[in-house]
Motif scaffolding. Structure first.
Motif, PDB file in Angstrom:
ATOM      1  N   LEU A 213     -23.191  33.536   1.385  1.00  0.00           N
ATOM      2  CA  LEU A 213     -23.400  32.223   0.784  1.00  0.00           C
ATOM      3  C   LEU A 213     -24.663  32.209  -0.072  1.00  0.00           C
ATOM      4  O   LEU A 213     -24.687  31.630  -1.154  1.00  0.00           O
ATOM      5  CB  LEU A 213     -23.484  31.154   1.876  1.00  0.00           C
ATOM      6  CG  LEU A 213     -22.181  30.837   2.612  1.00  0.00           C
ATOM      7  CD1 LEU A 213     -22.455  29.994   3.851  1.00  0.00           C
ATOM      8  CD2 LEU A 213     -21.188  30.136   1.694  1.00  0.00           C
ATOM      9  N   ARG A 214     -25.737  32.851   0.421  1.00  0.00           N
ATOM     10  CA  ARG A 214     -26.960  32.931  -0.367  1.00  0.00           C
ATOM     11  C   ARG A 214     -26.709  33.659  -1.680  1.00  0.00           C
ATOM     12  O   ARG A 214     -27.176  33.231  -2.747  1.00  0.00           O
ATOM     13  CB  ARG A 214     -28.036  33.673   0.444  1.00  0.00           C
ATOM     14  CG  ARG A 214     -29.357  33.901  -0.278  1.00  0.00           C
ATOM     15  CD  ARG A 214     -30.095  32.606  -0.505  1.00  0.00           C
ATOM     16  NE  ARG A 214     -29.973  32.102  -1.877  1.00  0.00           N
ATOM     17  CZ  ARG A 214     -30.351  30.896  -2.245  1.00  0.00           C
ATOM     18  NH1 ARG A 214     -30.859  30.048  -1.387  1.00  0.00           N
ATOM     19  NH2 ARG A 214     -30.226  30.512  -3.495  1.00  0.00           N
ATOM     20  N   GLU A 215     -25.952  34.745  -1.634  1.00  0.00           N
ATOM     21  CA  GLU A 215     -25.638  35.490  -2.853  1.00  0.00           C
ATOM     22  C   GLU A 215     -24.808  34.644  -3.815  1.00  0.00           C
ATOM     23  O   GLU A 215     -25.001  34.700  -5.035  1.00  0.00           O
ATOM     24  CB  GLU A 215     -24.905  36.782  -2.479  1.00  0.00           C
ATOM     25  CG  GLU A 215     -25.803  37.786  -1.743  1.00  0.00           C
ATOM     26  CD  GLU A 215     -25.035  38.950  -1.152  1.00  0.00           C
ATOM     27  OE1 GLU A 215     -23.782  38.917  -1.160  1.00  0.00           O
ATOM     28  OE2 GLU A 215     -25.683  39.895  -0.654  1.00  0.00           O
ATOM     29  N   ALA A 216     -23.893  33.829  -3.270  1.00  0.00           N
ATOM     30  CA  ALA A 216     -23.070  32.955  -4.113  1.00  0.00           C
ATOM     31  C   ALA A 216     -23.928  31.880  -4.780  1.00  0.00           C
ATOM     32  O   ALA A 216     -23.729  31.560  -5.965  1.00  0.00           O
ATOM     33  CB  ALA A 216     -21.966  32.311  -3.272  1.00  0.00           C
ATOM     34  N   ILE A 217     -24.866  31.326  -4.045  1.00  0.00           N
ATOM     35  CA  ILE A 217     -25.759  30.320  -4.616  1.00  0.00           C
ATOM     36  C   ILE A 217     -26.623  30.930  -5.712  1.00  0.00           C
ATOM     37  O   ILE A 217     -26.800  30.343  -6.790  1.00  0.00           O
ATOM     38  CB  ILE A 217     -26.610  29.693  -3.496  1.00  0.00           C
ATOM     39  CG1 ILE A 217     -25.737  28.759  -2.650  1.00  0.00           C
ATOM     40  CG2 ILE A 217     -27.817  28.948  -4.056  1.00  0.00           C
ATOM     41  CD1 ILE A 217     -26.387  28.273  -1.389  1.00  0.00           C
ATOM     42  N   ASN A 218     -27.118  32.131  -5.480  1.00  0.00           N
ATOM     43  CA  ASN A 218     -27.923  32.816  -6.509  1.00  0.00           C
ATOM     44  C   ASN A 218     -27.091  33.111  -7.747  1.00  0.00           C
ATOM     45  O   ASN A 218     -27.580  33.008  -8.875  1.00  0.00           O
ATOM     46  CB  ASN A 218     -28.492  34.114  -5.947  1.00  0.00           C
ATOM     47  CG  ASN A 218     -29.618  33.876  -4.953  1.00  0.00           C
ATOM     48  OD1 ASN A 218     -30.233  32.815  -4.943  1.00  0.00           O
ATOM     49  ND2 ASN A 218     -29.889  34.871  -4.113  1.00  0.00           N
ATOM     50  N   ALA A 219     -25.833  33.481  -7.531  1.00  0.00           N
ATOM     51  CA  ALA A 219     -24.970  33.876  -8.654  1.00  0.00           C
ATOM     52  C   ALA A 219     -24.522  32.688  -9.489  1.00  0.00           C
ATOM     53  O   ALA A 219     -24.257  32.834 -10.688  1.00  0.00           O
ATOM     54  CB  ALA A 219     -23.753  34.633  -8.122  1.00  0.00           C
ATOM     55  N   THR A 220     -24.421  31.505  -8.879  1.00  0.00           N
ATOM     56  CA  THR A 220     -23.826  30.355  -9.572  1.00  0.00           C
ATOM     57  C   THR A 220     -24.804  29.236  -9.892  1.00  0.00           C
ATOM     58  O   THR A 220     -24.499  28.378 -10.732  1.00  0.00           O
ATOM     59  CB  THR A 220     -22.695  29.753  -8.722  1.00  0.00           C
ATOM     60  OG1 THR A 220     -23.247  29.233  -7.505  1.00  0.00           O
ATOM     61  CG2 THR A 220     -21.621  30.787  -8.404  1.00  0.00           C
ATOM     62  N   GLY A 221     -25.948  29.201  -9.220  1.00  0.00           N
ATOM     63  CA  GLY A 221     -26.884  28.107  -9.420  1.00  0.00           C
ATOM     64  C   GLY A 221     -26.485  26.813  -8.733  1.00  0.00           C
ATOM     65  O   GLY A 221     -27.074  25.761  -9.003  1.00  0.00           O
ATOM     66  N   ARG A 222     -25.491  26.879  -7.860  1.00  0.00           N
ATOM     67  CA  ARG A 222     -25.041  25.680  -7.139  1.00  0.00           C
ATOM     68  C   ARG A 222     -25.745  25.569  -5.791  1.00  0.00           C
ATOM     69  O   ARG A 222     -26.479  26.459  -5.381  1.00  0.00           O
ATOM     70  CB  ARG A 222     -23.529  25.735  -6.937  1.00  0.00           C
ATOM     71  CG  ARG A 222     -22.690  25.088  -8.037  1.00  0.00           C
ATOM     72  CD  ARG A 222     -22.948  25.632  -9.399  1.00  0.00           C
ATOM     73  NE  ARG A 222     -22.064  25.035 -10.406  1.00  0.00           N
ATOM     74  CZ  ARG A 222     -21.761  25.624 -11.546  1.00  0.00           C
ATOM     75  NH1 ARG A 222     -22.243  26.828 -11.829  1.00  0.00           N
ATOM     76  NH2 ARG A 222     -20.975  25.011 -12.416  1.00  0.00           N
ATOM     77  N   GLY A 223     -25.498  24.422  -5.115  1.00  0.00           N
ATOM     78  CA  GLY A 223     -26.084  24.186  -3.809  1.00  0.00           C
ATOM     79  C   GLY A 223     -25.055  24.245  -2.710  1.00  0.00           C
ATOM     80  O   GLY A 223     -23.845  24.219  -2.957  1.00  0.00           O
ATOM     81  N   LEU A 224     -25.524  24.318  -1.476  1.00  0.00           N
ATOM     82  CA  LEU A 224     -24.666  24.417  -0.299  1.00  0.00           C
ATOM     83  C   LEU A 224     -24.182  23.040   0.143  1.00  0.00           C
ATOM     84  O   LEU A 224     -24.946  22.079   0.165  1.00  0.00           O
ATOM     85  CB  LEU A 224     -25.441  25.065   0.849  1.00  0.00           C
ATOM     86  CG  LEU A 224     -24.696  25.239   2.185  1.00  0.00           C
ATOM     87  CD1 LEU A 224     -23.625  26.308   2.056  1.00  0.00           C
ATOM     88  CD2 LEU A 224     -25.680  25.572   3.305  1.00  0.00           C
ATOM     89  N   HIS A 225     -22.899  22.976   0.530  1.00  0.00           N
ATOM     90  CA  HIS A 225     -22.317  21.774   1.144  1.00  0.00           C
ATOM     91  C   HIS A 225     -21.734  22.207   2.484  1.00  0.00           C
ATOM     92  O   HIS A 225     -20.807  23.010   2.531  1.00  0.00           O
ATOM     93  CB  HIS A 225     -21.228  21.199   0.227  1.00  0.00           C
ATOM     94  CG  HIS A 225     -20.648  19.896   0.696  1.00  0.00           C
ATOM     95  ND1 HIS A 225     -19.775  19.167  -0.082  1.00  0.00           N
ATOM     96  CD2 HIS A 225     -20.791  19.197   1.851  1.00  0.00           C
ATOM     97  CE1 HIS A 225     -19.408  18.084   0.572  1.00  0.00           C
ATOM     98  NE2 HIS A 225     -20.011  18.086   1.755  1.00  0.00           N
ATOM     99  N   THR A 260     -28.826  20.964  -1.637  1.00  0.00           N
ATOM    100  CA  THR A 260     -28.105  21.099  -0.378  1.00  0.00           C
ATOM    101  C   THR A 260     -27.624  19.742   0.117  1.00  0.00           C
ATOM    102  O   THR A 260     -28.371  18.763   0.116  1.00  0.00           O
ATOM    103  CB  THR A 260     -29.002  21.735   0.695  1.00  0.00           C
ATOM    104  OG1 THR A 260     -29.429  23.014   0.241  1.00  0.00           O
ATOM    105  CG2 THR A 260     -28.261  21.892   2.010  1.00  0.00           C
ATOM    106  N   LEU A 261     -26.375  19.717   0.575  1.00  0.00           N
ATOM    107  CA  LEU A 261     -25.786  18.515   1.153  1.00  0.00           C
ATOM    108  C   LEU A 261     -25.343  18.861   2.569  1.00  0.00           C
ATOM    109  O   LEU A 261     -24.469  19.701   2.767  1.00  0.00           O
ATOM    110  CB  LEU A 261     -24.599  18.057   0.293  1.00  0.00           C
ATOM    111  CG  LEU A 261     -23.962  16.698   0.573  1.00  0.00           C
ATOM    112  CD1 LEU A 261     -23.134  16.266  -0.634  1.00  0.00           C
ATOM    113  CD2 LEU A 261     -23.079  16.733   1.808  1.00  0.00           C
TER     114      LEU A 261
END
Length: 442
Positions: A213-225, A260-261
């Motif tokens: 998930l951390r790698e996905a956030i770094n790759a996309t610039g999105r936040g966690l839900h 983050t949500l």
């Protein structure tokens, strides 16, 4: 340009009421709010609004559109005396039974009913373990068909197929975020849909999953839900297997930030709450869902810096949700008054601002023209000081007259611009088929 003439302009936070003003809209944004704007812009088209309330669009900050075909469900559901058995016997069977057709119609139905309830936007949290790749695009098609602004993500989990399922969920989140980026670059469609990086809950995501998930956030610039501490089991699981509080564990992987949500949070520790506040993250309170699942009451609401309201899949009627949030809080002996919950309701637009990078939630020049229109004959004066009280004790979704999203009337005079009867008819067929698939999974 379009001028909405003679409106009662209402904001929930900061609360304000302005009677007899006009709102000028150019394309997707508000240009001006003031008096006699038809004279200022003589070439503009205009609509007489007869004093109708116009407010910034309502936002449901946490929902599950995959649950749209569960109403009145006739699948064989075993007795479920607690939260975990409810997940296993109902929701985790339902999400496994979803296919492309049932998900699309669930998305359509939920989008239409959100708009009819006065929502201009919904933040969705999706799960369909039997249909992962492409599922978020199916939902996006439903949002765009109806005209709803939305965010969605895939609920990453290892609860069915272990690490392979978890990785597939992460990949779908990344794929969808890149689809959104491409759509923005090409500009072929209105920018109505955004992405989070989704995860079910800490108790169904291993440390390997948190790293993904951390790698996905770094790759996309999105936040966690993510859900967290919806039930005390989530906390016990984290302490037992990891020896850590929930958000402390997530923070060690860099997953808590201003995008983050966190949904629910009934059993967060004091350290978790301090961390949430320090990182400027959001907690979304879902009062009716908590009551329905009998998971308890969230006693931490007064300590949350950024609080928003959601439904967790119980429709999208946010005026009703605000009432329940307030009344349940009062029943629990809480000190907050309706204005605090009106602020939480308005905060859904702040979540849109953080993720779309545009201005939402104010009736001011430069803000997006996402608007909710209501017919409401107030029996008492409607003023800034009592707007929240009018919602808590009177104004409801039955008053919704129209909804504008991105400068377009997607619902006007209680009518959509497309045939809805055929959609409901097909949804009923898709629901019956899905229920049969659920029984086959028992």
């Amino acid at each position: 340009m379009l001028i909405l003439k003679n409106v009662t302009a209402v904001q929930l936070h900061p609360a304000s009421v302005r009677e007899g003003v006009d709102i000028a809209i150019d394309k997707d944004a508000i240009v001006e709010v003031g008096n006699a704007l038809t004279q200022r812009y003589p070439q503009a088209q205009w609509k007489e609004m007869h004093g109708r309330i116009v407010m910034p669009g309502l936002v449901c900050a946490h929902n599950h559109f995959y649950s749209g075909l569960s109403r009145g469900i006739q699948a064989n559901i075993a007795p479920s005396p607690d939260f975990i058995s409810t997940l296993k016997n109902l929701w985790w069977r339902l999400d496994r039974a979803l296919d492309e057709e049932s998900l699309y119609y669930s998305g359509l139905i939920c989008s239409m009913e959100a708009i009819k309830s006065g929502c201009s936007a919904v933040i969705d949290h999706h799960a369909s373990p039997g249909y992962i790749q492409g599922s978020l695009s199916t939902l996006r098609s439903a949002f765009i068909k109806v005209g709803l602004r939305a965010m969605t993500c895939f609920e990453t989990t290892d609860r069915n197929e272990g690490i392979n399922e978890l990785q597939a969920g992460v990949e779908e989140n990344i794929r969808f975020a890149r689809q959104i980026d491409h759509a923005r670059e090409t500009g072929n469609e209105p920018y109505l849909v955004e992405a989070h990086i989704g995860a079910h809950a800490p108790f169904t995501v291993s440390d390997a999953g948190l790293k993904m998930l951390r790698e996905a956030i770094n790759a996309t610039g999105r936040g966690l839900h993510i859900h967290a501490a919806e039930d005390s089991y989530d906390v016990s699981h984290s302490h037992h297997l990891y020896g850590k509080d929930l958000l402390v564990r997530l923070a060690e992987y860099g997953l808590i930030d201003s995008k983050t949500l966190v949904a629910h949070g009934l059993y967060l520790s004091a350290e978790d709450i301090a961390l949430l506040n320090q990182q400027d993250a959001f907690l979304v309170h879902n009062a009716r869902s908590n009551m329905n699942n009998h998971v308890g009451y969230n006693p931490h609401l007064t300590h949350i810096r950024n609080l928003a309201l959601g439904t967790d899949g119980i429709g999208s009627d946010m005026l009703e949700e605000m009432k329940f949030a307030f009344f349940k809080h009062r029943d629990a002996g809480g000190p907050l008054w309706p204005d605090s919950f009106a602020k939480a309701l308005a905060n859904g637009n702040e979540l849109l601002h953080r993720n779309f990078g545009e201005n939402f939630g104010q009736l001011q020049a430069g803000y997006k023209a996402d608007l909710t229109f209501l017919d409401y004959s107030s029996p008492t004066p409607l003023i800034a000081e009592n707007v929240a009280g009018h919602i808590a004790f009177g104004l409801g979704s039955g008053s919704v007259h129209s909804v504008m999203v991105n400068g377009v009337m997607v619902y006007e005079d209680r009518q959509f611009t497309f045939d809805t009867d055929s959609i409901y008819a097909q949804a009923r067929k898709a629901a019956a088929s899905m229920w049969r698939r659920m029984d086959a999974l028992a």
